[in-house]
Design a protein around this motif. Structure first.
Motif, mmCIF file in Angstrom:
data_model
loop_
_atom_site.group_PDB
_atom_site.id
_atom_site.type_symbol
_atom_site.label_atom_id
_atom_site.label_comp_id
_atom_site.label_asym_id
_atom_site.label_seq_id
_atom_site.Cartn_x
_atom_site.Cartn_y
_atom_site.Cartn_z
ATOM 1 N N GLN A 70 -6.541 34.545 63.930
ATOM 2 C CA GLN A 70 -6.499 33.594 62.707
ATOM 3 C C GLN A 70 -6.739 32.075 63.043
ATOM 4 N N LYS A 71 -6.196 31.688 64.074
ATOM 5 C CA LYS A 71 -6.501 30.327 64.581
ATOM 6 C C LYS A 71 -8.066 30.392 64.809
ATOM 7 N N GLY A 72 -8.579 31.118 65.325
ATOM 8 C CA GLY A 72 -10.241 31.289 65.567
ATOM 9 C C GLY A 72 -10.966 31.137 64.471
ATOM 10 N N GLN A 73 -10.531 32.028 63.605
ATOM 11 C CA GLN A 73 -11.102 31.987 62.152
ATOM 12 C C GLN A 73 -11.246 30.782 61.587
ATOM 13 N N ASP A 74 -9.883 30.045 61.433
ATOM 14 C CA ASP A 74 -9.733 29.151 60.765
ATOM 15 C C ASP A 74 -10.448 27.835 61.197
ATOM 16 N N LYS A 75 -10.445 27.760 62.712
ATOM 17 C CA LYS A 75 -11.413 26.889 63.470
ATOM 18 C C LYS A 75 -12.973 26.800 62.901
ATOM 19 N N PHE A 76 -13.331 28.231 62.874
ATOM 20 C CA PHE A 76 -14.840 28.369 62.581
ATOM 21 C C PHE A 76 -15.034 28.041 61.219
ATOM 22 N N LEU A 77 -14.222 28.288 60.348
ATOM 23 C CA LEU A 77 -14.278 28.284 58.973
ATOM 24 C C LEU A 77 -14.447 26.651 58.526
ATOM 25 N N LYS A 78 -13.645 26.128 59.359
ATOM 26 C CA LYS A 78 -13.511 24.543 59.261
ATOM 27 C C LYS A 78 -14.761 23.929 59.712
ATOM 28 N N HIS A 79 -15.329 24.391 60.542
ATOM 29 C CA HIS A 79 -16.503 23.688 61.026
ATOM 30 C C HIS A 79 -17.613 24.038 60.115
ATOM 31 N N PHE A 80 -17.585 25.363 59.286
ATOM 32 C CA PHE A 80 -18.519 25.435 58.429
ATOM 33 C C PHE A 80 -18.449 24.845 57.035
ATOM 34 N N ASP A 81 -17.089 24.280 56.768
ATOM 35 C CA ASP A 81 -16.760 23.735 55.687
ATOM 36 C C ASP A 81 -17.345 22.223 55.954
ATOM 37 N N PHE A 82 -17.174 21.706 57.194
ATOM 38 C CA PHE A 82 -17.917 20.500 57.737
ATOM 39 C C PHE A 82 -19.224 20.319 57.399
ATOM 40 N N LEU A 83 -19.926 21.533 57.867
ATOM 41 C CA LEU A 83 -21.385 21.668 57.860
ATOM 42 C C LEU A 83 -21.786 21.478 56.270
ATOM 43 N N LYS A 84 -21.097 22.287 55.352
ATOM 44 C CA LYS A 84 -21.550 22.364 53.883
ATOM 45 C C LYS A 84 -21.184 20.885 53.356
ATOM 46 N N LYS A 85 -20.021 20.237 53.606
ATOM 47 C CA LYS A 85 -19.958 18.908 53.118
ATOM 48 C C LYS A 85 -21.046 18.038 53.709
ATOM 49 N N SER A 86 -21.213 17.943 55.083
ATOM 50 C CA SER A 86 -22.478 17.319 55.604
ATOM 51 C C SER A 86 -23.707 17.243 54.626
ATOM 52 N N TRP A 87 -24.026 18.399 54.180
ATOM 53 C CA TRP A 87 -25.226 18.722 53.562
ATOM 54 C C TRP A 87 -25.256 18.865 52.131
ATOM 55 N N GLY A 88 -24.129 18.631 51.565
ATOM 56 C CA GLY A 88 -23.573 18.518 49.939
ATOM 57 C C GLY A 88 -23.717 19.961 49.539
ATOM 58 N N LEU A 89 -23.096 20.784 50.118
ATOM 59 C CA LEU A 89 -23.108 22.536 49.574
ATOM 60 C C LEU A 89 -21.668 22.764 49.313
ATOM 61 N N GLN A 90 -20.762 21.807 49.062
ATOM 62 C CA GLN A 90 -19.418 22.097 49.201
ATOM 63 C C GLN A 90 -18.770 23.229 47.796
ATOM 64 N N GLU A 91 -19.807 22.916 46.889
ATOM 65 C CA GLU A 91 -19.443 23.743 45.637
ATOM 66 C C GLU A 91 -19.746 25.375 45.810
ATOM 67 N N LYS A 92 -20.493 25.591 46.862
ATOM 68 C CA LYS A 92 -20.878 27.166 47.090
ATOM 69 C C LYS A 92 -20.080 27.812 48.207
ATOM 70 N N TYR A 93 -19.878 29.026 48.000
ATOM 71 C CA TYR A 93 -18.935 29.952 49.145
ATOM 72 C C TYR A 93 -19.810 30.974 49.802
ATOM 73 N N PHE A 94 -19.638 31.218 50.877
ATOM 74 C CA PHE A 94 -20.346 32.236 51.843
ATOM 75 C C PHE A 94 -19.593 32.974 52.596
ATOM 76 N N GLN A 95 -20.231 34.199 52.751
ATOM 77 C CA GLN A 95 -19.487 34.957 54.080
ATOM 78 C C GLN A 95 -20.527 34.801 55.161
ATOM 79 N N ILE A 96 -19.411 34.836 56.082
ATOM 80 C CA ILE A 96 -20.166 34.470 57.599
ATOM 81 C C ILE A 96 -19.816 35.852 58.462
ATOM 82 N N LEU A 97 -20.938 36.376 58.958
ATOM 83 C CA LEU A 97 -20.541 37.429 59.708
ATOM 84 C C LEU A 97 -21.000 37.005 61.230
ATOM 85 N N SER A 98 -20.370 37.527 62.394
ATOM 86 C CA SER A 98 -20.691 36.915 63.738
ATOM 87 C C SER A 98 -20.314 37.965 64.681
#
Ligand code: PMV
Length: 285
Positions: A70-98
């Motif tokens: 859970q901690k690993g997922q939270d860290k990964f999604l936190k970084h994704f949230d940071f990326l969304k904010k950096s490029w102004g896409l915080q209104e959209k939601y995504f599924q990430i598979l890895s």
């Protein structure tokens, strides 16, 4: 619409160990790495109708199923949230598979390939949605990725990467290596590298570490340029012991070496002593 891509892992020959105060993974010393093209994380992103981003393992032949805590997922999604904010896409939601094509959390720098892949694929996917700034600039992507996982910033350059400050850069060394990984245990490590970065600051050996690492960085680059392979081996050897001695002498101390690992290292050292030749060897956290 789905976007899929991958990024490689990398192995540091001069290590990043110790962070400057702050939350954005700035290193206390410069590091030099070789990119391990065959060890990769694949990430796939698609937009979903949801109120939050979601992560799930990518399940496919040839890829190991990723069992992220859970901690690993939270860290990964936190970084994704940071990326969304950096490029102004915080209104959209995504599924990430890895998924990785190698085991995670056992010293093969899966966080480097994972965060680099997430940053790369996000920039590609977002470019399909809107015009974003610097989405194809590896130096910019490296700086963003560093904020998720420090060592990931070096995975944008191949075969050599040098990282001193905000992000890594390509360094032109006229040398290609044949690399092999010796994996002795697939179990998850008990002390994460994030924890290791904190604990090394308590070691009495941390005094002088920054100066030692910076000197070795310069010496290693010089020895590679001069093709003094034995000298390069000696610097790389000294460097990984330096990092592991920081671990052993931290409060509380911890270790990543087992008996077989020490035997293999001793075998390699004997080979160099006897013949003057052998492989370069390093050991990560
Ligand atoms: O980026 P992190 O927080 O996973 O740090 C890892 C650091 C080492 O792998 C131990 C050394 C390095 O330079 O890659």
């Amino acid at each position: 619409m789905k976007t899929r891509n991958s990024a490689p892992s990398n192995i540091a020959l001069i290590k990043y160990m110790g962070k400057l105060p702050g939350l954005d993974n700035k290193p206390t010393n410069g590091s030099l790495s070789y990119t391990l093209e065959h060890l990769r994380t694949t990430v796939e992103i698609s937009e979903i109708q949801s109120q939050r981003d979601q992560w799930a393992p990518l399940i496919e032949n040839g890829l190991s199923r990723l069992d992220l805590s859970q901690k690993g997922q939270d860290k990964f999604l936190k970084h994704f949230d940071f990326l969304k904010k950096s490029w102004g896409l915080q209104e959209k939601y995504f599924q990430i598979l890895s998924a990785n094509n190698f085991p995670s959390d056992c010293g093969l720098a899966s966080s480097a390939s994972s965060f680099a892949a997430l940053t790369r694929v996000s920039s590609e996917h977002f470019q399909h949605i809107k015009k974003i700034q610097n989405g194809n600039d590896p130096n910019f992507l490296s700086q963003l990725s560093r904020k998720g996982s420090g060592s990931s910033c070096r995975s944008f350059f191949s075969p050599w990467a040098l990282w001193k400050n905000e992000g890594a850069e390509s360094i032109s060394l006229n040398l290609k290596l044949n690399s092999s990984v010796i994996l002795l245990e697939q179990g998850k490590k008990e002390v994460s590298s994030s924890e290791a970065h904190q604990r090394v600051l308590t070691s009495p050996r941390f005094k002088g570490r920054i100066e030692r690492a910076e000197l070795k960085l310069q010496d290693l680059i010089r020895s590679i340029e001069k093709e003094h392979w034995k000298e390069s081996f000696a610097i790389i050897w000294d460097e990984f012991w330096d990092m592991h001695e920081l671990f052993h002498t931290s409060q509380p101390g911890f270790a990543y070496m087992n008996k077989t690992c020490r035997e293999i290292l001793s075998h390699i050292e004997t080979q160099w002593k006897k013949t003057g030749h052998g492989p370069w060897v390093t050991l990560d956290a």
